[in-house]
Design a protein around this motif. Sequence first.
Motif, short mmCIF file in Angstrom:
data_model
loop_
_atom_site.label_atom_id
_atom_site.label_comp_id
_atom_site.label_asym_id
_atom_site.label_seq_id
_atom_site.Cartn_x
_atom_site.Cartn_y
_atom_site.Cartn_z
N ALA A 64 0.83 -1.21 0.00
CA ALA A 64 0.00 0.00 0.00
C ALA A 64 0.86 1.26 0.00
O ALA A 64 0.58 2.23 -0.73
N LEU A 65 1.92 1.27 0.79
CA LEU A 65 2.80 2.43 0.84
C LEU A 65 3.52 2.63 -0.49
O LEU A 65 3.66 3.77 -0.97
N ALA A 66 3.99 1.53 -1.08
CA ALA A 66 4.69 1.64 -2.36
C ALA A 66 3.76 2.14 -3.46
O ALA A 66 4.11 3.07 -4.21
N ILE A 67 2.56 1.57 -3.53
CA ILE A 67 1.60 2.01 -4.54
C ILE A 67 1.19 3.46 -4.30
O ILE A 67 1.11 4.27 -5.24
N GLY A 68 0.94 3.78 -3.02
CA GLY A 68 0.55 5.15 -2.70
C GLY A 68 1.63 6.15 -3.03
O GLY A 68 1.35 7.25 -3.54
N GLY A 69 2.88 5.79 -2.77
CA GLY A 69 3.99 6.68 -3.09
C GLY A 69 4.16 6.87 -4.58
O GLY A 69 4.34 7.99 -5.07
N ILE A 70 4.10 5.77 -5.33
CA ILE A 70 4.26 5.85 -6.79
C ILE A 70 3.10 6.63 -7.41
O ILE A 70 3.31 7.46 -8.30
N TRP A 71 1.87 6.38 -6.94
CA TRP A 71 0.71 7.11 -7.47
C TRP A 71 0.89 8.61 -7.27
O TRP A 71 0.65 9.40 -8.17
N ALA A 72 1.30 9.00 -6.06
CA ALA A 72 1.45 10.42 -5.75
C ALA A 72 2.53 11.07 -6.62
O ALA A 72 2.39 12.23 -7.04
N LEU A 73 3.61 10.34 -6.89
CA LEU A 73 4.69 10.89 -7.71
C LEU A 73 4.24 11.05 -9.17
O LEU A 73 4.70 11.97 -9.86
N ARG A 74 3.36 10.18 -9.62
CA ARG A 74 2.91 10.23 -11.01
C ARG A 74 1.81 11.27 -11.22
O ARG A 74 1.65 11.77 -12.33
N GLU A 82 -6.46 10.70 -3.85
CA GLU A 82 -6.21 9.32 -4.21
C GLU A 82 -7.49 8.64 -4.70
O GLU A 82 -8.59 8.98 -4.25
N PRO A 83 -7.38 7.70 -5.65
CA PRO A 83 -8.57 6.97 -6.10
C PRO A 83 -9.15 6.13 -4.97
O PRO A 83 -8.46 5.78 -4.01
N ARG A 84 -10.41 5.76 -5.12
CA ARG A 84 -11.10 5.05 -4.04
C ARG A 84 -10.42 3.73 -3.71
O ARG A 84 -10.27 3.37 -2.53
N TRP A 85 -10.00 2.97 -4.73
CA TRP A 85 -9.39 1.67 -4.47
C TRP A 85 -8.13 1.81 -3.64
O TRP A 85 -7.85 0.99 -2.77
N LEU A 86 -7.35 2.86 -3.90
CA LEU A 86 -6.14 3.09 -3.13
C LEU A 86 -6.48 3.54 -1.72
O LEU A 86 -5.83 3.12 -0.76
N ALA A 87 -7.50 4.37 -1.59
CA ALA A 87 -7.92 4.82 -0.26
C ALA A 87 -8.37 3.64 0.60
O ALA A 87 -8.02 3.55 1.78
N VAL A 88 -9.14 2.72 0.00
CA VAL A 88 -9.59 1.53 0.73
C VAL A 88 -8.40 0.66 1.11
O VAL A 88 -8.31 0.14 2.24
N LEU A 89 -7.47 0.48 0.19
CA LEU A 89 -6.26 -0.31 0.47
C LEU A 89 -5.48 0.28 1.64
O LEU A 89 -5.04 -0.44 2.53
N PRO A 142 -1.05 13.78 2.67
CA PRO A 142 -1.88 14.66 1.84
C PRO A 142 -2.68 13.87 0.82
O PRO A 142 -2.42 12.69 0.57
N ARG A 143 -3.70 14.49 0.30
CA ARG A 143 -4.50 13.98 -0.82
C ARG A 143 -5.30 12.74 -0.45
O ARG A 143 -5.58 11.90 -1.29
N ARG A 144 -5.68 12.64 0.82
CA ARG A 144 -6.48 11.50 1.25
C ARG A 144 -7.94 11.68 0.85
O ARG A 144 -8.44 12.79 0.78
N ARG A 145 -8.61 10.57 0.62
CA ARG A 145 -10.00 10.57 0.18
C ARG A 145 -10.94 10.28 1.35
O ARG A 145 -10.65 9.41 2.17
N ALA A 146 -12.06 10.97 1.41
CA ALA A 146 -13.11 10.65 2.38
C ALA A 146 -13.85 9.40 1.93
O ALA A 146 -14.25 9.30 0.77
N LEU A 147 -14.03 8.46 2.83
CA LEU A 147 -14.67 7.18 2.50
C LEU A 147 -15.94 6.98 3.31
O LEU A 147 -16.09 7.55 4.40
N GLY A 148 -16.83 6.14 2.79
CA GLY A 148 -18.06 5.82 3.51
C GLY A 148 -17.81 4.84 4.64
O GLY A 148 -16.78 4.16 4.69
#
Length: 233
Positions: A64-74, A82-89, A142-148
């Motif tokens: 999760a940290l690796a994907i989150g870091g790479i996503w943020a850099l891209r 962040e997209p919902r799937w990443l937020a849930v992860l 930063p850039r965290r998503r609000a989830l249900g």
Amino acid sequence: MTTWWPYARLAAAVLAVAAIVAQLARSIEVAQSADTDYGRHMPTVIANFFSFFTIESNVLAAVALAIGGIWALRQKDAKLVEPRWLAVLLVCASTYMIVTGVVYNTLLRGIPLPQGSTVPWSNEVLHVVIPLIMLLDVLFAPRRRALGWGTVGIAAIFPIVWVVYTLIRANLVIAPATGNPYWYPYPFLDPHQSGGYVAVSLYVLLIAAIIIGAAALVVWVSRRRGAHVTVAD
């Protein structure tokens, strides 16, 4: 924070992987020096290693940290969450790591382990450092998503599956260290200990409450912090 947090996530992922590999190498080394066939049975030793909730949670946290870091850099747009799937992860990984830290430091820290079977620095990284990093990620990334609130139920799925898997598998393997015809990753799940299945049931209920509470807290923070950003898929 938006600029350097992705690198902190990637560094934490590398640290978690290093700690996992170090402890796995030590476990294999101990098994290779065993003087019994069951002690040297490498498939069981490796399967047991990856049957610990701590190890599985740290593997998920590293991913999760690796994907989150790479996503943020891209994603260069600082307003894009962040997209919902990443937020849930991230919610799941954070929940499991926070629970790992709480359970280890309240129930397991004082339990003696076989001499030489644990890598001290790895043990602290897996049970203290990464849980703290995941907590900080929940609070400050930063850039965290609000989830249900339904995300709490999603986070509860894996621990339920893990408990069922653990209790079924426990009596199908021989413990490499002792030769007992059963193997439980944690003493509070072992019905052969004082209290039997009643004590195990109480511990499971307690940990389930901690998991649900931790997941609810993580989701609550996401809702508080994510409410002020633009939500985008």
